[in-house]
Design a protein around this motif. Sequence first.
Motif, short mmCIF file in Angstrom:
data_model
loop_
_atom_site.label_atom_id
_atom_site.label_comp_id
_atom_site.label_asym_id
_atom_site.label_seq_id
_atom_site.Cartn_x
_atom_site.Cartn_y
_atom_site.Cartn_z
N THR A 1 19.07 10.08 2.10
CA THR A 1 17.78 10.23 1.42
C THR A 1 18.03 10.55 -0.05
N PHE A 2 17.29 9.88 -0.92
CA PHE A 2 17.39 10.10 -2.36
C PHE A 2 16.00 10.37 -2.93
N LYS A 3 15.94 11.23 -3.93
CA LYS A 3 14.67 11.51 -4.62
C LYS A 3 14.42 10.47 -5.70
N VAL A 4 13.16 10.09 -5.85
CA VAL A 4 12.77 9.19 -6.93
C VAL A 4 12.79 10.00 -8.22
N LYS A 5 13.56 9.52 -9.20
CA LYS A 5 13.63 10.18 -10.50
C LYS A 5 12.59 9.62 -11.46
N LYS A 6 12.30 8.33 -11.29
CA LYS A 6 11.38 7.69 -12.24
C LYS A 6 10.92 6.35 -11.67
N VAL A 7 9.69 5.95 -11.98
CA VAL A 7 9.19 4.62 -11.65
C VAL A 7 9.11 3.86 -12.96
N MET A 8 9.74 2.67 -12.98
CA MET A 8 9.86 1.93 -14.24
C MET A 8 9.30 0.52 -14.11
N PRO A 9 8.13 0.26 -14.71
CA PRO A 9 7.64 -1.12 -14.73
C PRO A 9 8.37 -1.90 -15.82
N ARG A 10 8.78 -3.12 -15.50
CA ARG A 10 9.42 -3.99 -16.50
C ARG A 10 8.69 -5.32 -16.51
N GLY B 1 0.79 -1.22 0.00
CA GLY B 1 0.00 0.00 0.00
C GLY B 1 0.82 1.28 0.00
N PHE B 2 2.14 1.18 0.06
CA PHE B 2 3.02 2.36 0.03
C PHE B 2 3.01 2.95 -1.37
N LYS B 3 2.86 4.26 -1.48
CA LYS B 3 2.80 4.93 -2.78
C LYS B 3 4.15 5.54 -3.14
N VAL B 4 4.62 5.25 -4.37
CA VAL B 4 5.91 5.73 -4.85
C VAL B 4 5.66 6.51 -6.13
N TYR B 5 6.25 7.69 -6.22
CA TYR B 5 6.06 8.55 -7.39
C TYR B 5 7.30 9.43 -7.57
N GLU B 6 7.42 10.01 -8.75
CA GLU B 6 8.55 10.87 -9.07
C GLU B 6 8.61 12.06 -8.10
N GLY B 7 9.79 12.33 -7.56
CA GLY B 7 9.97 13.43 -6.62
C GLY B 7 9.87 13.02 -5.16
N LEU B 8 9.41 11.80 -4.88
CA LEU B 8 9.30 11.31 -3.49
C LEU B 8 10.69 11.12 -2.90
N ASP B 9 10.89 11.53 -1.66
CA ASP B 9 12.14 11.28 -0.95
C ASP B 9 12.08 9.91 -0.31
N LEU B 10 13.07 9.06 -0.60
CA LEU B 10 13.15 7.73 0.00
C LEU B 10 14.37 7.68 0.91
N LYS B 11 14.17 7.25 2.14
CA LYS B 11 15.29 7.11 3.08
C LYS B 11 15.84 5.70 2.96
N ILE B 12 17.15 5.62 2.81
CA ILE B 12 17.82 4.34 2.61
C ILE B 12 17.99 3.65 3.96
N GLY B 13 17.69 2.36 3.99
CA GLY B 13 17.82 1.57 5.20
C GLY B 13 19.19 0.92 5.27
N THR B 14 19.21 -0.38 5.50
CA THR B 14 20.48 -1.12 5.57
C THR B 14 20.52 -2.18 4.47
N GLY B 15 21.72 -2.44 3.98
CA GLY B 15 21.90 -3.42 2.92
C GLY B 15 21.63 -4.83 3.41
N SER B 16 21.15 -5.68 2.53
CA SER B 16 20.78 -7.04 2.93
C SER B 16 21.83 -8.09 2.55
N MET B 17 22.96 -7.65 1.93
CA MET B 17 24.01 -8.63 1.62
C MET B 17 24.89 -8.82 2.85
N ASN B 18 25.62 -9.91 2.88
CA ASN B 18 26.45 -10.26 4.04
C ASN B 18 27.41 -9.16 4.45
#
Length: 186
Positions: A92-101, A34-51
Amino acid sequence: MKKLLLAFTLFIFGISLSQTLPKFENDTLTTSTGFKVYEGLDLKIGTGSMNDGDFKFIRTNASSLFNYSSTTGYQGLANQANSFRRSNSGLTFKVKKVMPRGNKKNGYVYYVKIGSGLINYEMDIENAIKYGEIIIPDEFMPKEKSQIQNSETKYDKLKKIKELKDAGVLSDEEFQKEKDKIMDEK
């Protein structure tokens, strides 16, 4: 009666599926939680999931000049060279684009393009949410992730950061800072 029951079951099943699949409408992606993502949204980076603490689901964009490509991988790890570095945690990084593949037949995977300057990164948004690589409000966290986080004890957290320190991922100063945060939790 059987036909009515079958139709009702399919209707209910269809509703439950539609509530869990991501939707992309009017340049806005509504994730499966239910989280909404769109161009210009600020996303806060969490922690990496690799070892090693780097990010598995955020990596250099395939079209970037800085994208590393090789048939043998980078030091034996194909995804490692292009992974988002652990030093980006908390930024924090801004969303530049949402890309469905993908396509209707096989389904879609949704990527979000973020970046600064010349380097752009692509994020598999569903997995980034699932594995805590981005920080979103608790109400949009996958249920199993919220339950896992709530059941993790201080001891578990301390053990995890000690392993990161021993592996050289965290410096003594970073370790102490994280340890103090954990000990201050209620």
